[in-house]
Design a protein around this motif. Structure first.
Motif, PDB file in Angstrom:
ATOM      1  N   GLU A 177       2.777   7.591  -6.304  1.00  0.00           N
ATOM      2  CA  GLU A 177       1.624   8.376  -6.996  1.00  0.00           C
ATOM      3  C   GLU A 177       2.367  10.113  -6.475  1.00  0.00           C
ATOM      4  O   GLU A 177       2.217  10.535  -7.945  1.00  0.00           O
ATOM      5  CB  GLU A 177       1.045   8.493  -5.725  1.00  0.00           C
ATOM      6  CG  GLU A 177      -0.165   7.310  -6.247  1.00  0.00           C
ATOM      7  CD  GLU A 177      -1.017   7.470  -4.663  1.00  0.00           C
ATOM      8  OE1 GLU A 177      -1.467   8.758  -3.832  1.00  0.00           O
ATOM      9  OE2 GLU A 177      -1.936   6.582  -4.596  1.00  0.00           O
TER      10      GLU A 177
ATOM     11  N   VAL B  80       0.437  -1.035   0.269  1.00  0.00           N
ATOM     12  CA  VAL B  80       0.088   0.014  -0.122  1.00  0.00           C
ATOM     13  C   VAL B  80       0.925   1.141   0.204  1.00  0.00           C
ATOM     14  O   VAL B  80       0.201   2.336  -1.069  1.00  0.00           O
ATOM     15  CB  VAL B  80      -1.095  -0.261   0.815  1.00  0.00           C
ATOM     16  CG1 VAL B  80      -1.833   1.225   1.403  1.00  0.00           C
ATOM     17  CG2 VAL B  80      -1.743  -1.138   1.423  1.00  0.00           C
TER      18      VAL B  80
ATOM     19  N   HIS C 101      -5.228  -0.674  -7.578  1.00  0.00           N
ATOM     20  CA  HIS C 101      -4.992   0.782  -6.300  1.00  0.00           C
ATOM     21  C   HIS C 101      -6.243   1.994  -7.092  1.00  0.00           C
ATOM     22  O   HIS C 101      -6.293   3.072  -6.340  1.00  0.00           O
ATOM     23  CB  HIS C 101      -3.468   0.756  -6.339  1.00  0.00           C
ATOM     24  CG  HIS C 101      -3.659   2.027  -4.978  1.00  0.00           C
ATOM     25  ND1 HIS C 101      -2.943   1.876  -3.582  1.00  0.00           N
ATOM     26  CD2 HIS C 101      -2.739   3.460  -5.254  1.00  0.00           C
ATOM     27  CE1 HIS C 101      -2.980   3.381  -3.448  1.00  0.00           C
ATOM     28  NE2 HIS C 101      -2.693   4.207  -5.113  1.00  0.00           N
TER      29      HIS C 101
ATOM     30  N   ALA D   9       2.284   1.927  -3.218  1.00  0.00           N
ATOM     31  CA  ALA D   9       1.586   2.681  -4.405  1.00  0.00           C
ATOM     32  C   ALA D   9       1.777   3.770  -4.612  1.00  0.00           C
ATOM     33  O   ALA D   9       1.366   4.741  -4.779  1.00  0.00           O
ATOM     34  CB  ALA D   9       0.768   1.874  -4.193  1.00  0.00           C
ATOM     35  N   GLU D  10       1.553   3.966  -2.586  1.00  0.00           N
ATOM     36  CA  GLU D  10       1.463   5.669  -2.851  1.00  0.00           C
ATOM     37  C   GLU D  10       2.428   6.302  -2.456  1.00  0.00           C
ATOM     38  O   GLU D  10       2.505   7.485  -2.901  1.00  0.00           O
ATOM     39  CB  GLU D  10       0.760   5.737  -1.522  1.00  0.00           C
ATOM     40  CG  GLU D  10      -0.159   5.340  -0.680  1.00  0.00           C
ATOM     41  CD  GLU D  10      -0.453   5.700   1.016  1.00  0.00           C
ATOM     42  OE1 GLU D  10       0.471   5.615   2.071  1.00  0.00           O
ATOM     43  OE2 GLU D  10      -1.484   5.385   1.132  1.00  0.00           O
TER      44      GLU D  10
ATOM     45  N   ARG E 146      -8.637   3.424  -4.629  1.00  0.00           N
ATOM     46  CA  ARG E 146      -7.923   4.229  -3.704  1.00  0.00           C
ATOM     47  C   ARG E 146      -7.924   6.148  -3.703  1.00  0.00           C
ATOM     48  O   ARG E 146      -8.009   6.394  -3.917  1.00  0.00           O
ATOM     49  CB  ARG E 146      -6.587   3.804  -3.130  1.00  0.00           C
ATOM     50  CG  ARG E 146      -5.638   4.563  -2.391  1.00  0.00           C
ATOM     51  CD  ARG E 146      -6.250   4.773  -0.952  1.00  0.00           C
ATOM     52  NE  ARG E 146      -6.448   2.943  -0.449  1.00  0.00           N
ATOM     53  CZ  ARG E 146      -4.716   3.521   0.221  1.00  0.00           C
ATOM     54  NH1 ARG E 146      -4.219   3.823   0.820  1.00  0.00           N
ATOM     55  NH2 ARG E 146      -5.092   2.212   0.959  1.00  0.00           N
ATOM     56  N   GLN E 147      -7.452   5.850  -5.984  1.00  0.00           N
ATOM     57  CA  GLN E 147      -7.317   6.587  -6.266  1.00  0.00           C
ATOM     58  C   GLN E 147      -8.878   7.161  -7.145  1.00  0.00           C
ATOM     59  O   GLN E 147      -9.056   7.924  -8.173  1.00  0.00           O
ATOM     60  CB  GLN E 147      -6.734   6.588  -7.310  1.00  0.00           C
ATOM     61  CG  GLN E 147      -4.654   6.566  -6.740  1.00  0.00           C
ATOM     62  CD  GLN E 147      -3.912   6.081  -7.733  1.00  0.00           C
ATOM     63  OE1 GLN E 147      -3.858   5.262  -8.761  1.00  0.00           O
ATOM     64  NE2 GLN E 147      -2.927   7.425  -7.694  1.00  0.00           N
TER      65      GLN E 147
ATOM     66  N   TYR F 231      -3.154  -5.637  -8.779  1.00  0.00           N
ATOM     67  CA  TYR F 231      -2.567  -4.765  -7.259  1.00  0.00           C
ATOM     68  C   TYR F 231      -2.717  -3.377  -7.427  1.00  0.00           C
ATOM     69  O   TYR F 231      -4.248  -2.624  -6.773  1.00  0.00           O
ATOM     70  CB  TYR F 231      -2.019  -5.236  -6.145  1.00  0.00           C
ATOM     71  CG  TYR F 231      -2.079  -4.622  -5.310  1.00  0.00           C
ATOM     72  CD1 TYR F 231      -2.896  -4.939  -4.243  1.00  0.00           C
ATOM     73  CD2 TYR F 231      -0.818  -3.383  -5.159  1.00  0.00           C
ATOM     74  CE1 TYR F 231      -2.203  -3.950  -3.345  1.00  0.00           C
ATOM     75  CE2 TYR F 231      -0.380  -2.385  -4.310  1.00  0.00           C
ATOM     76  CZ  TYR F 231      -1.675  -2.690  -2.926  1.00  0.00           C
ATOM     77  OH  TYR F 231      -1.964  -2.228  -1.866  1.00  0.00           O
ATOM     78  N   LEU F 232      -1.983  -2.559  -8.519  1.00  0.00           N
ATOM     79  CA  LEU F 232      -1.526  -1.636  -9.260  1.00  0.00           C
ATOM     80  C   LEU F 232      -3.232  -1.442  -9.634  1.00  0.00           C
ATOM     81  O   LEU F 232      -3.445   0.063  -9.592  1.00  0.00           O
ATOM     82  CB  LEU F 232      -0.466  -1.167  -9.625  1.00  0.00           C
ATOM     83  CG  LEU F 232       1.332  -2.111  -8.773  1.00  0.00           C
ATOM     84  CD1 LEU F 232       1.769  -1.328 -10.118  1.00  0.00           C
ATOM     85  CD2 LEU F 232       0.945  -0.367  -7.450  1.00  0.00           C
TER      86      LEU F 232
ATOM     87  N   HIS G 189       1.765   0.278 -13.211  1.00  0.00           N
ATOM     88  CA  HIS G 189       1.223  -0.718 -13.940  1.00  0.00           C
ATOM     89  C   HIS G 189       0.848  -1.537 -15.116  1.00  0.00           C
ATOM     90  O   HIS G 189       0.343  -2.544 -15.264  1.00  0.00           O
ATOM     91  CB  HIS G 189      -0.280   0.013 -13.706  1.00  0.00           C
ATOM     92  CG  HIS G 189      -1.589  -1.391 -14.108  1.00  0.00           C
ATOM     93  ND1 HIS G 189      -1.755  -2.570 -13.747  1.00  0.00           N
ATOM     94  CD2 HIS G 189      -2.485  -0.784 -14.891  1.00  0.00           C
ATOM     95  CE1 HIS G 189      -2.938  -2.780 -14.029  1.00  0.00           C
ATOM     96  NE2 HIS G 189      -3.431  -1.877 -15.254  1.00  0.00           N
TER      97      HIS G 189
ATOM     98  N   VAL H 212       1.306   5.289 -10.982  1.00  0.00           N
ATOM     99  CA  VAL H 212       0.507   4.161 -10.729  1.00  0.00           C
ATOM    100  C   VAL H 212       0.394   3.713 -11.911  1.00  0.00           C
ATOM    101  O   VAL H 212       1.017   2.713 -12.366  1.00  0.00           O
ATOM    102  CB  VAL H 212      -0.749   4.120  -9.235  1.00  0.00           C
ATOM    103  CG1 VAL H 212      -0.960   2.705  -9.233  1.00  0.00           C
ATOM    104  CG2 VAL H 212       0.059   5.540  -8.538  1.00  0.00           C
TER     105      VAL H 212
END
Length: 303
Positions: A22, A15, A170, A18-19, A174-175, A166-167, A124, A120
């Motif tokens: 960003e 997590v 995200h 991935a942040e 998440r985004q 997974y990305l 990906h 991201v």
């Protein structure tokens, strides 16, 4: 060992990794170049709308990606059982064949995202290209009779493709890339008519923003007729009242100033993507004293 452990603690798992993607600016130049190339190649029109998923009202990339990755994962499961090598080859072939439209839809969506999402999405894309190469090499090895090498390459592809998936998750969860960013008015506004503003307070022929409680609205007066939509673009919440008014095929539309999503003023439906969800509409009426009243459209399309 200590610096390495400290670095792992700082990342704190996938997590946080991935942040970190960003925020990193190291990829901004290739991201900017590739995004422009995609937009210049796939111009606004029927093909771009198809790749966005406008005709079906939902993004096209996720279901296509499910087909591609699902075939590859199924092939890996068959490899573990060694039941039917021919079935594994067929699944690999279908997955490789579906990767092209999947990538085209994904790139088209990605080219119209915010920079943090694009960073991201760029990684990906790289992981998925790597996975595609591994699965292609796996199929080639199998066709040449090297089944064991083909299975190993397939397992490696599942691992890399899982990271890419997974990305992608995200970005979606998440985004909020691909999510509907327009508020669902039906449950945010009480039932009945609500006073908005006086008709004379609105400029004629130019959209403006007005608030109904804590909800911002797109309001356009044309003579004595008033059109009201939710002001946040469903794509990435761009301010529709700052957009251009256009007429396409006899239909009056507004174009989002951020990424060019185009909505019909008559019913808020999508004329052109990247948005796939409609802009929520309001019914309007004018009281005798000139006050405009609004309520959520009864034919609101929930997405």
């Amino acid at each position: 060992m200590r610096p390495r452990r400290k670095q792992l603690r700082r990342f704190g798992g996938p997590v946080n990794l991935a942040e970190q993607l960003e925020k990193t600016k190291a990829m901004d130049k290739p991201v900017r170049v590739l995004a422009k190339a995609v937009r210049d190649t796939i111009r606004p029109g029927l093909l771009r709308d198809l790749l966005h998923g406008v005709p079906v009202g939902k993004p096209a990339h996720p279901p296509l990606a499910n087909v591609t990755l699902g075939c590859w994962l199924s092939a890996a499961v068959l490899d573990m059982t060694r039941i039917d090598p021919r079935a594994s080859r067929l699944l690999l072939t279908v997955g490789i064949g579906s990767a092209l439209p999947t990538a085209a839809a994904g790139l088209t969506d990605w080219s119209s995202l915010h920079r943090e999402q694009q960073r991201v999405g760029f990684v990906h894309m790289l992981t998925n290209v790597t996975a595609l190469g591994l699965f292609t090499a796996s199929l080639a090895a199998r066709l040449s009779g090297r089944e064991r090498a083909g299975r190993l390459l397939s397992f490696a592809g599942v691992g890399v493709g899982g990271m890419g998936a997974y990305l992608g998750g995200h970005m979606a969860y998440r985004q909020a890339a691909g999510a509907n960013h327009a508020p669902q008015i039906a449950h945010l506004v009480p039932l009945g008519w609500h006073d908005l503003c006086a008709l004379t307070d609105l400029p004629d022929g130019r959209p403006v923003a007005r608030r109904l409680g804590y909800i911002q609205l797109f309001v356009l007066r044309r003579g004595d007729h008033v059109t009201v939509l939710a002001d946040r673009c469903p794509h990435l919440a761009g301010p529709l009242h700052q957009g251009r008014l256009v007429v396409e095929n006899g239909e009056a539309c507004v174009v989002c100033p951020w990424h060019g999503s185009t909505f019909r003023l008559g019913d808020g439906s999508v004329k052109h993507g990247p948005a796939t969800a409609p802009a929520p509409t309001f019914e309007t009426r004018i009281r005798r004293d000139g006050i405009i009243q609004v309520r959520p459209g009864l034919d609101l399309k929930l997405t």
